[in-house]
Design a protein around this motif. Structure first.
Motif, mmCIF file in Angstrom:
data_model
loop_
_atom_site.group_PDB
_atom_site.id
_atom_site.type_symbol
_atom_site.label_atom_id
_atom_site.label_comp_id
_atom_site.label_asym_id
_atom_site.label_seq_id
_atom_site.Cartn_x
_atom_site.Cartn_y
_atom_site.Cartn_z
ATOM 1 N N LEU A 1 46.737 -46.747 0.692
ATOM 2 C CA LEU A 1 46.506 -47.903 -0.176
ATOM 3 C C LEU A 1 46.241 -47.476 -1.621
ATOM 4 C CD1 LEU A 1 44.364 -50.123 2.216
ATOM 5 C CD2 LEU A 1 46.786 -50.321 1.693
ATOM 6 N N ASN A 2 45.045 -46.986 -1.905
ATOM 7 C CA ASN A 2 44.795 -46.531 -3.270
ATOM 8 C C ASN A 2 43.940 -45.286 -3.268
ATOM 9 O OD1 ASN A 2 42.629 -48.352 -2.393
ATOM 10 N ND2 ASN A 2 41.719 -47.844 -4.360
ATOM 11 N N GLN A 3 43.981 -44.576 -4.398
ATOM 12 C CA GLN A 3 43.178 -43.358 -4.502
ATOM 13 C C GLN A 3 41.751 -43.732 -4.850
ATOM 14 O OE1 GLN A 3 45.084 -40.268 -6.740
ATOM 15 N NE2 GLN A 3 43.124 -39.315 -7.252
ATOM 16 N N ILE A 4 40.795 -43.143 -4.187
ATOM 17 C CA ILE A 4 39.390 -43.466 -4.466
ATOM 18 C C ILE A 4 38.814 -42.484 -5.468
ATOM 19 C CG2 ILE A 4 37.106 -43.782 -3.482
ATOM 20 C CD1 ILE A 4 38.455 -44.458 -0.834
ATOM 21 N N GLU A 5 38.926 -41.202 -5.175
ATOM 22 C CA GLU A 5 38.392 -40.217 -6.113
ATOM 23 C C GLU A 5 39.060 -38.883 -5.873
ATOM 24 O OE1 GLU A 5 34.322 -39.255 -5.491
ATOM 25 O OE2 GLU A 5 34.499 -39.300 -3.333
ATOM 26 N N VAL B 1 40.631 -38.242 -2.170
ATOM 27 C CA VAL B 1 40.294 -39.229 -1.153
ATOM 28 C C VAL B 1 41.104 -40.505 -1.391
ATOM 29 C CG1 VAL B 1 38.448 -40.520 -0.037
ATOM 30 C CG2 VAL B 1 37.948 -38.317 -1.078
ATOM 31 N N PHE B 2 41.772 -40.951 -0.349
ATOM 32 C CA PHE B 2 42.539 -42.183 -0.426
ATOM 33 C C PHE B 2 41.925 -43.251 0.452
ATOM 34 C CE2 PHE B 2 45.699 -38.816 -1.078
ATOM 35 C CZ PHE B 2 46.258 -39.237 -2.260
ATOM 36 N N ARG B 3 42.170 -44.501 0.083
ATOM 37 C CA ARG B 3 41.871 -45.597 0.984
ATOM 38 C C ARG B 3 43.159 -45.854 1.753
ATOM 39 N NH1 ARG B 3 40.548 -51.441 0.585
ATOM 40 N NH2 ARG B 3 42.188 -51.564 -0.973
ATOM 41 N N VAL C 1 41.192 -35.586 6.692
ATOM 42 C CA VAL C 1 40.068 -36.001 7.509
ATOM 43 C C VAL C 1 39.971 -37.524 7.412
ATOM 44 C CG1 VAL C 1 37.601 -35.775 7.903
ATOM 45 C CG2 VAL C 1 38.885 -33.860 6.973
ATOM 46 N N VAL C 2 39.959 -38.201 8.551
ATOM 47 C CA VAL C 2 39.915 -39.657 8.556
ATOM 48 C C VAL C 2 38.482 -40.105 8.833
ATOM 49 C CG1 VAL C 2 40.893 -41.760 9.526
ATOM 50 C CG2 VAL C 2 42.232 -39.652 9.507
ATOM 51 N N MET C 3 37.924 -40.870 7.891
ATOM 52 C CA MET C 3 36.557 -41.356 8.056
ATOM 53 C C MET C 3 36.526 -42.867 7.881
ATOM 54 S SD MET C 3 34.553 -38.392 5.987
ATOM 55 C CE MET C 3 35.832 -38.212 4.793
ATOM 56 N N ASP C 4 35.449 -43.476 8.325
ATOM 57 C CA ASP C 4 35.279 -44.901 8.071
ATOM 58 C C ASP C 4 35.237 -45.116 6.565
ATOM 59 O OD1 ASP C 4 35.214 -45.414 10.700
ATOM 60 O OD2 ASP C 4 33.054 -45.773 10.847
ATOM 61 N N PHE C 5 35.842 -46.212 6.129
ATOM 62 C CA PHE C 5 35.773 -46.517 4.710
ATOM 63 C C PHE C 5 34.458 -47.251 4.414
ATOM 64 C CE2 PHE C 5 36.361 -49.571 1.239
ATOM 65 C CZ PHE C 5 36.585 -48.690 0.211
ATOM 66 N N ILE C 6 33.713 -46.746 3.452
ATOM 67 C CA ILE C 6 32.449 -47.374 3.070
ATOM 68 C C ILE C 6 32.579 -47.825 1.615
ATOM 69 C CG2 ILE C 6 29.944 -47.130 3.061
ATOM 70 C CD1 ILE C 6 30.981 -46.466 5.746
ATOM 71 N N GLU C 7 32.132 -49.044 1.345
ATOM 72 C CA GLU C 7 32.449 -49.683 0.075
ATOM 73 C C GLU C 7 31.869 -48.983 -1.159
ATOM 74 O OE1 GLU C 7 31.342 -51.195 2.767
ATOM 75 O OE2 GLU C 7 32.438 -53.039 3.192
ATOM 76 N N HIS C 8 30.616 -48.538 -1.067
ATOM 77 C CA HIS C 8 29.969 -48.044 -2.290
ATOM 78 C C HIS C 8 29.423 -46.649 -2.117
ATOM 79 C CE1 HIS C 8 29.860 -52.325 -3.196
ATOM 80 N NE2 HIS C 8 29.289 -52.493 -2.025
ATOM 81 N N SER D 1 33.139 -53.727 -4.533
ATOM 82 C CA SER D 1 33.340 -52.312 -4.269
ATOM 83 C C SER D 1 34.274 -51.700 -5.291
ATOM 84 C CB SER D 1 33.912 -52.134 -2.867
ATOM 85 O OG SER D 1 34.449 -50.851 -2.732
ATOM 86 N N ALA D 2 33.771 -50.711 -6.008
ATOM 87 C CA ALA D 2 34.606 -50.022 -6.991
ATOM 88 C C ALA D 2 35.700 -49.227 -6.288
ATOM 89 C CB ALA D 2 33.759 -49.105 -7.851
ATOM 90 N N ALA D 3 35.359 -48.648 -5.135
ATOM 91 C CA ALA D 3 36.320 -47.809 -4.417
ATOM 92 C C ALA D 3 37.499 -48.622 -3.903
ATOM 93 C CB ALA D 3 35.630 -47.101 -3.262
ATOM 94 N N ALA D 4 37.258 -49.903 -3.581
ATOM 95 C CA ALA D 4 38.338 -50.743 -3.083
ATOM 96 C C ALA D 4 39.062 -51.430 -4.227
ATOM 97 C CB ALA D 4 37.781 -51.771 -2.111
ATOM 98 N N GLY D 5 38.675 -51.102 -5.456
ATOM 99 C CA GLY D 5 39.337 -51.663 -6.619
ATOM 100 C C GLY D 5 38.886 -53.072 -6.948
ATOM 101 N N GLU D 6 37.736 -53.471 -6.418
ATOM 102 C CA GLU D 6 37.233 -54.810 -6.723
ATOM 103 C C GLU D 6 36.513 -54.797 -8.063
ATOM 104 O OE1 GLU D 6 36.444 -55.906 -2.044
ATOM 105 O OE2 GLU D 6 34.756 -55.628 -3.398
ATOM 106 N N LYS D 7 36.630 -55.880 -8.789
ATOM 107 C CA LYS D 7 36.002 -55.972 -10.108
ATOM 108 C C LYS D 7 34.697 -56.726 -10.004
ATOM 109 C CE LYS D 7 38.916 -53.988 -12.909
ATOM 110 N NZ LYS D 7 40.322 -54.298 -12.693
ATOM 111 N N ARG D 8 33.767 -56.277 -10.793
ATOM 112 C CA ARG D 8 32.486 -56.986 -10.892
ATOM 113 C C ARG D 8 32.723 -58.310 -11.604
ATOM 114 N NH1 ARG D 8 27.088 -55.955 -10.795
ATOM 115 N NH2 ARG D 8 27.687 -54.148 -9.572
#
Lengths: 435, 278
Positions: A101-105, A112-114, A174-181, A403-410
């Motif tokens: 989906l998108n790159q997180i960091e 790390v990708f989502r 490595v596949v991990m649960d996605f955590i929002e923040h 969630s910044a990692a999911a690309g959501e805007k404040r």
């Protein structure tokens, strides 16, 4: 009845392979009694419990009690679970089971990708390991991380789902649960600091995770707010076990490196060059995180190791022969001149004026100089701070954040109506209106 | 929550080993597994590596052949990769060059040593092709072990359990029994049992063999059977004993030589072509 009938069959003769799924469930039930019964009906469970209680005299439980109760079906100790519960050998699956989906960091360890699991639709975090320039085969740090995550499964440790591979041998994810923040971003972005009740919940979760890791002989060695993830349901998960490693008793067999823990969270014994260290270094980091949650900014924002040492001495006073008996034996202790003594605890109280006495006591026990005297995670969870008002807030009552990692805007904060700006215009109108 | 369990072969994996699917007879696979483990053990001794790393390597090696055929990978390479990986897992990493030198010696000795035992090793040149070929093989083998075991390289060694059980049975005073049982545990590493049975079963089998050989009596009449104390089932314990005792059988000189010539996948493939019609 059913229980007795089952137990009278010579279970030893039966191959463990032939055990039915029901059997496995039942044994799982016995092994972990906290789990609710899945397949057996309620009445059956009760019946078997009755049978159990009527036929088993009040004996000390444990493996020794077993041969004395010949009629009962042999119960498995939790140290020897039934054979059917062991997982089989499963080769790593392909990364193509996931949709990127998108790159997180991006960090030194990799990217790390989502991503989305194509089968289940679950959103996960995919961490791609950097293996291209490895001269020593599969990196030992990645190995430690995967092993630590697999060994330390816990409510407050990020869940590793599996490790998948790409087309070539250099592509490992490595596949991990996605955590929002992550807690660091959250603290910097949130308008007001966490409430006391929220801090208590977060600290209890963190301590529980740390004590779980230590119980399984794993040191995290890089605890900091940016490595603590938090979901929208008020639960934090310890992540990034890239520096984690197994430790033994005695600690330090095989040699431990001093190049651990991000500077601001590094314990004084590592700063002073101790060659052996243990679980206490993680607790120091937890203390720094506790302070950061209270202050809404990191406690020791030092640029160098020397500056960090002087900041620590300033806040906690220089170590004395009673507060840290082994201080003088540390390799780098001689090269440091201690500042003059100051009233004990005054600077700390000044820095945290609104913290209760119990809270301050817990903080100072985590930031104790002597690693031997420093509080353990287990002890810290029992500290009175967590039992005084305000009590820890239930995780469900936490607010959620974009969630910044999911690309959501404040969402933009509400604009309060502003004062009339064009006073001149207003004037004009009034003047204009004047006859 | 307790620690995750280590993996063991499933019924399907036991019934159909990939090597047997490729036409390698069961007794040959068994001999090759044992020989590969012996090489790991020899390399461990020459490298002065810790026994925990050697034992871990042997267990990973045994697991590997439940998901991979010996037609695809040679026991020499995989043993080398497993030892390299296990040394990292046990926090006592090896230098790649040391490991490669030792394996080169072992492989040459297996290939060229005459039965008289008069063998001279010719060391490889520092930048020679032989070194880089072995290095590539090592990196690939390590990665393949990880990949095919799904990166679950969690291994539980039996030694601590043996100490506990011997204490419970009040046998710590019998040093001969303790060291014998310890030895059986180590010998069992050359058999697939650590990939087939949980640790308590294997330890019970080692105790059974030790006490029977030394004529030490333990409560063994139902309902008071000592192995039930350790949640082991008699059939399984007996089966582990069978695996271990079969290691000690005398083999024909032909069989002894046969495994030495099958350290690589090429050798195995050639053998299969020659004997495939059987």
């Amino acid at each position: 009845m059913s229980h007795l009938a089952e137990s009278s069959t010579p279970s030893r003769k039966r191959s463990r392979w032939e055990q039915t799924l029901d059997d496995a469930d039942e044994q799982l039930l016995q092994a972990r009694e906290s789990l609710p019964p899945k397949r057996r009906s309620k009445s059956k469970t009760q019946a078997s419990r009755l049978a159990d209680s009527s036929h088993t005299p009040p004996l000390p439980t444990g493996p020794l009690a077993k041969p004395l109760v010949p009629s009962a079906r042999p119960r498995h100790s939790i140290y020897a679970p039934p054979r059917i519960l062991y997982p089989s050998f499963r080769p790593a699956r392909s990364v193509y089971n996931y949709e990127r989906l998108n790159q997180i960091e991006e960090g030194s360890y990799g990217v790390v990708f989502r991503a989305r699991d194509k089968q289940t639709g679950d959103i996960v975090a995919l961490k791609k390991l950097k293996l291209d320039e490895e001269k020593h085969g599969f990196p030992i740090t990645a190995l430690r991380e995967v092993n630590a995550l697999m060994a330390c499964r816990h409510e407050n440790v990020v869940n590793i789902r599996e490790v998948v591979v790409g087309d070539t041998l250099t592509q490992v994810f490595v596949v991990m649960d996605f955590i929002e923040h992550d807690l660091k971003t959250l603290i910097t972005l949130m308008p007001a600091p966490f409430l006391q009740s929220e801090i208590k919940t977060l600290m209890l979760q963190l301590l529980s995770a740390v004590s779980h890791c230590h119980y399984h002989w794993i040191l995290h060695r890089d605890l900091k707010t940016s490595n603590l993830l938090m979901n929208n349901r008020g639960t934090i998960k310890v992540a990034d076990f890239g520096l984690a490693r197994r430790y033994g008793d005695p600690v330090g067999v095989g040699g431990l490196t001093q190049l651990v823990v991000t500077l601001w969270y590094r314990a004084p014994e590592i700063l002073l060059g101790a060659t052996t260290y243990s679980t206490a270094i993680d607790i120091w980091s937890v203390g720094c995180i506790f302070a950061e949650l209270l202050l809404k900014e990191p406690l020791f924002q030092a640029k160098s190791e020397l500056e960090l040492i002087s900041m620590i001495f300033k806040l906690l006073g220089p170590p004395t022969s009673s507060s840290w008996p082994d201080y003088t034996t540390l390799p780098l202790a001689k090269s440091i001149t201690l500042p003059p003594q100051q009233p004990h605890g005054a600077a700390l109280r000044q820095r945290f004026p609104y913290l209760t006495n119990a809270g301050l006591d817990l903080l100072s026990k985590m930031l104790t100089y002597d690693p031997e005297q420093r509080i353990t995670a287990e002890e810290a969870m029992q500290h009175p701070y967590f039992k005084e008002s305000p009590l820890p807030k239930h995780p469900d009552l936490f607010g959620s954040f974009p969630s910044a990692a999911a690309g959501e805007k404040r969402r933009k904060p509400f604009d309060s109506p502003s004062a009339p700006q064009r006073l001149a215009d207003y004037k004009l109108i009034t003047e204009f209106d004047l006859p | 929550m307790s620690r995750a369990l280590y993996p063991l072969a499933s019924l399907e994996q036991v019934e159909k080993s990939p090597s047997r699917e490729d036409g390698i007879p069961a007794d040959l696979e068994e001999d090759l597994r044992a020989y590969g483990c012996k090489l790991i053990h020899q390399a461990g001794i020459l490298l002065k590596q810790k026994q925990v790393a050697v034992a871990t390597a042997q267990i990973l090696f045994q697991r590997f052949w439940f998901v991979t055929s010996m037609k695809q990978f040679g026991i020499g390479d995989v043993g080398m990769g497993a030892l390299y990986l296990a040394s990292k897992l046990e926090e006592c990493p090896l230098r790649m060059r040391d490991l490669i030198n030792v394996y080169d010696l072992l492989l040459q000795r297996a290939a060229h040593a005459p039965p008289s035992g008069d063998f001279r090793y010719a060391p490889m040149s520092y930048f020679g092709n032989a070194f880089y070929d072995l290095k590539d093989a090592l990196v690939v083998a390590e990665m393949q072990v990880l990949k095919r075991l799904g990166f679950d390289v969690h291994v539980v060694l039996p030694y601590g359990t043996l100490v506990n059980y011997m204490r419970l049975l009040d046998l710590t005073g019998r040093e001969d029994a303790v060291s014998r049982a310890w030895g059986y545990l180590n010998d069992a590493l050359q058999t697939p049992v650590y990939a087939l049975y949980p640790v308590p079963t294997i330890v019970s089998a080692a105790i059974l063999l030790a006490t029977r050989h030394l004529h030490i009596a333990l409560p063994s009449t139902p309902p008071n059977c000592w192995w039930e104390l350790f949640d082991a089932e008699w059939d399984d314990v007996w089966s582990v004993c069978g695996y271990v005792m079969r290691l000690y059988r005398t083999r024909s000189a032909e069989d002894e030589e046969r495994v030495k010539g099958m350290l690589t996948k090429k050798d195995v493939r050639r053998w299969l072509e020659e004997h495939g019609d059987r």
